[in-house]
Write a protein that holds these residues in place. Sequence first.
Motif, mmCIF file in Angstrom:
data_model
loop_
_atom_site.group_PDB
_atom_site.id
_atom_site.type_symbol
_atom_site.label_atom_id
_atom_site.label_comp_id
_atom_site.label_asym_id
_atom_site.label_seq_id
_atom_site.Cartn_x
_atom_site.Cartn_y
_atom_site.Cartn_z
ATOM 1 N N LEU A 55 0.872 -1.166 0.000
ATOM 2 C CA LEU A 55 0.000 0.000 0.000
ATOM 3 C C LEU A 55 0.912 1.220 0.000
ATOM 4 C CD1 LEU A 55 -2.952 0.925 0.069
ATOM 5 C CD2 LEU A 55 -2.784 0.981 2.560
ATOM 6 N N ILE A 56 0.938 1.936 -1.128
ATOM 7 C CA ILE A 56 1.831 3.071 -1.327
ATOM 8 C C ILE A 56 1.006 4.357 -1.332
ATOM 9 C CG2 ILE A 56 3.518 4.137 -2.888
ATOM 10 C CD1 ILE A 56 4.432 1.427 -1.735
ATOM 11 N N ASP A 57 1.490 5.358 -0.619
ATOM 12 C CA ASP A 57 0.818 6.656 -0.600
ATOM 13 C C ASP A 57 1.735 7.684 -1.236
ATOM 14 O OD1 ASP A 57 -1.343 8.454 0.249
ATOM 15 O OD2 ASP A 57 0.163 9.304 1.581
ATOM 16 N N GLU A 58 1.149 8.619 -1.968
ATOM 17 C CA GLU A 58 1.896 9.742 -2.514
ATOM 18 C C GLU A 58 1.386 11.025 -1.866
ATOM 19 O OE1 GLU A 58 2.989 8.206 -6.984
ATOM 20 O OE2 GLU A 58 1.214 9.452 -6.745
ATOM 21 N N VAL A 59 2.296 11.818 -1.357
ATOM 22 C CA VAL A 59 1.959 13.175 -0.960
ATOM 23 C C VAL A 59 1.995 13.968 -2.258
ATOM 24 C CG1 VAL A 59 2.635 15.189 0.379
ATOM 25 C CG2 VAL A 59 2.901 12.895 1.343
ATOM 26 N N ILE A 60 0.869 14.582 -2.613
ATOM 27 C CA ILE A 60 0.714 15.244 -3.904
ATOM 28 C C ILE A 60 0.638 16.746 -3.665
ATOM 29 C CG2 ILE A 60 -0.776 15.454 -5.937
ATOM 30 C CD1 ILE A 60 -1.829 12.602 -5.187
ATOM 31 N N SER A 61 1.477 17.507 -4.388
ATOM 32 C CA SER A 61 1.457 18.959 -4.189
ATOM 33 C C SER A 61 1.329 19.688 -5.521
ATOM 34 C CB SER A 61 2.717 19.422 -3.455
ATOM 35 O OG SER A 61 3.870 19.119 -4.210
ATOM 36 N N PHE A 62 0.480 20.681 -5.496
ATOM 37 C CA PHE A 62 0.322 21.621 -6.602
ATOM 38 C C PHE A 62 0.669 22.993 -6.017
ATOM 39 C CE2 PHE A 62 -2.689 18.209 -7.490
ATOM 40 C CZ PHE A 62 -2.370 17.881 -8.800
ATOM 41 N N ASP A 63 1.930 23.403 -6.132
ATOM 42 C CA ASP A 63 2.416 24.631 -5.502
ATOM 43 C C ASP A 63 2.137 24.586 -3.997
ATOM 44 O OD1 ASP A 63 3.467 25.695 -7.869
ATOM 45 O OD2 ASP A 63 1.508 26.462 -8.462
ATOM 46 N N GLU A 64 1.285 25.461 -3.491
ATOM 47 C CA GLU A 64 1.025 25.524 -2.051
ATOM 48 C C GLU A 64 -0.045 24.550 -1.590
ATOM 49 O OE1 GLU A 64 0.348 29.552 -0.867
ATOM 50 O OE2 GLU A 64 2.204 30.234 -1.801
ATOM 51 N N PHE A 65 -0.800 23.977 -2.510
ATOM 52 C CA PHE A 65 -1.843 23.005 -2.154
ATOM 53 C C PHE A 65 -1.213 21.623 -2.044
ATOM 54 C CE2 PHE A 65 -5.008 19.843 -3.501
ATOM 55 C CZ PHE A 65 -5.939 20.022 -2.489
ATOM 56 N N VAL A 66 -1.338 21.001 -0.870
ATOM 57 C CA VAL A 66 -0.722 19.695 -0.626
ATOM 58 C C VAL A 66 -1.798 18.719 -0.146
ATOM 59 C CG1 VAL A 66 0.989 18.418 0.721
ATOM 60 C CG2 VAL A 66 1.485 20.746 -0.048
ATOM 61 N N MET A 67 -1.836 17.545 -0.776
ATOM 62 C CA MET A 67 -2.750 16.480 -0.368
ATOM 63 C C MET A 67 -1.940 15.450 0.404
ATOM 64 S SD MET A 67 -4.787 16.129 -3.990
ATOM 65 C CE MET A 67 -5.803 14.773 -3.479
ATOM 66 N N GLY A 68 -2.124 15.422 1.719
ATOM 67 C CA GLY A 68 -1.431 14.468 2.568
ATOM 68 C C GLY A 68 -2.202 13.159 2.638
ATOM 69 N N THR A 69 -1.744 12.260 3.485
ATOM 70 C CA THR A 69 -2.399 10.968 3.675
ATOM 71 C C THR A 69 -3.794 11.186 4.244
ATOM 72 O OG1 THR A 69 -0.260 9.969 4.087
ATOM 73 C CG2 THR A 69 -2.189 8.707 4.770
ATOM 74 N N GLY A 70 -4.769 10.462 3.708
ATOM 75 C CA GLY A 70 -6.153 10.619 4.134
ATOM 76 C C GLY A 70 -6.612 9.524 5.073
ATOM 77 N N SER A 71 -7.852 9.660 5.515
ATOM 78 C CA SER A 71 -8.466 8.682 6.412
ATOM 79 C C SER A 71 -9.894 8.413 5.981
ATOM 80 C CB SER A 71 -8.478 9.197 7.851
ATOM 81 O OG SER A 71 -7.170 9.365 8.333
ATOM 82 N N ALA A 72 -10.349 7.195 6.227
ATOM 83 C CA ALA A 72 -11.754 6.817 6.044
ATOM 84 C C ALA A 72 -12.305 6.499 7.424
ATOM 85 C CB ALA A 72 -11.861 5.596 5.133
ATOM 86 N N TYR A 73 -13.557 6.806 7.627
ATOM 87 C CA TYR A 73 -14.178 6.608 8.939
ATOM 88 C C TYR A 73 -15.474 5.837 8.802
ATOM 89 C CZ TYR A 73 -10.988 10.350 10.169
ATOM 90 O OH TYR A 73 -9.859 11.106 10.348
ATOM 91 N N THR A 74 -15.801 5.100 9.834
ATOM 92 C CA THR A 74 -17.104 4.442 9.895
ATOM 93 C C THR A 74 -17.948 5.169 10.927
ATOM 94 O OG1 THR A 74 -16.434 2.917 11.635
ATOM 95 C CG2 THR A 74 -16.102 2.176 9.363
ATOM 96 N N TYR A 75 -19.235 4.928 10.854
ATOM 97 C CA TYR A 75 -20.127 5.502 11.853
ATOM 98 C C TYR A 75 -19.880 4.843 13.201
ATOM 99 C CZ TYR A 75 -22.833 7.860 8.263
ATOM 100 O OH TYR A 75 -23.223 8.674 7.239
ATOM 101 N N ALA A 76 -20.152 5.569 14.242
ATOM 102 C CA ALA A 76 -20.043 5.025 15.598
ATOM 103 C C ALA A 76 -21.121 3.971 15.812
ATOM 104 C CB ALA A 76 -20.207 6.148 16.613
#
Length: 113
Positions: A55-76
């Motif tokens: 499972l490989i993640d890429e930190v993706i940047s467009f100049d100042e906009f950066v997409m870091g590692t994300g998360s998924a959540y389930t309902y409580a």
Amino acid sequence: MFKGHLDPADFGFPTNSRIQIISEFYNAPTPGLVRRPLYVEANEKVRAHEASPDLIDEVISFDEFVMGTGSAYTYADASNTNGAEAVVAKEFKVIQGRTFLIESVDSPGIWRV
């Protein structure tokens, strides 16, 4: 956003499947990419028969906009009052001249806790 139970077995896939969401980008600039493994499969037998065992993640940047590692959540629920969290990896790929963001989450990670 998915609201409800999403089980790969309902579609004939193994319950340890990797779920992917694919978004296409049009006229996207070339981003900066920093690749890092989130999970590396150590079992050689598993590696031999899986197309993408890691499972490989890429930190993706467009100049100042950066997409870091994300998360998924389930309902409580009664057993987990805050819900469960699973890491979401992403890759920015150009395939046959088309640009895609591929987000991946291992399905057991969603209902592991």
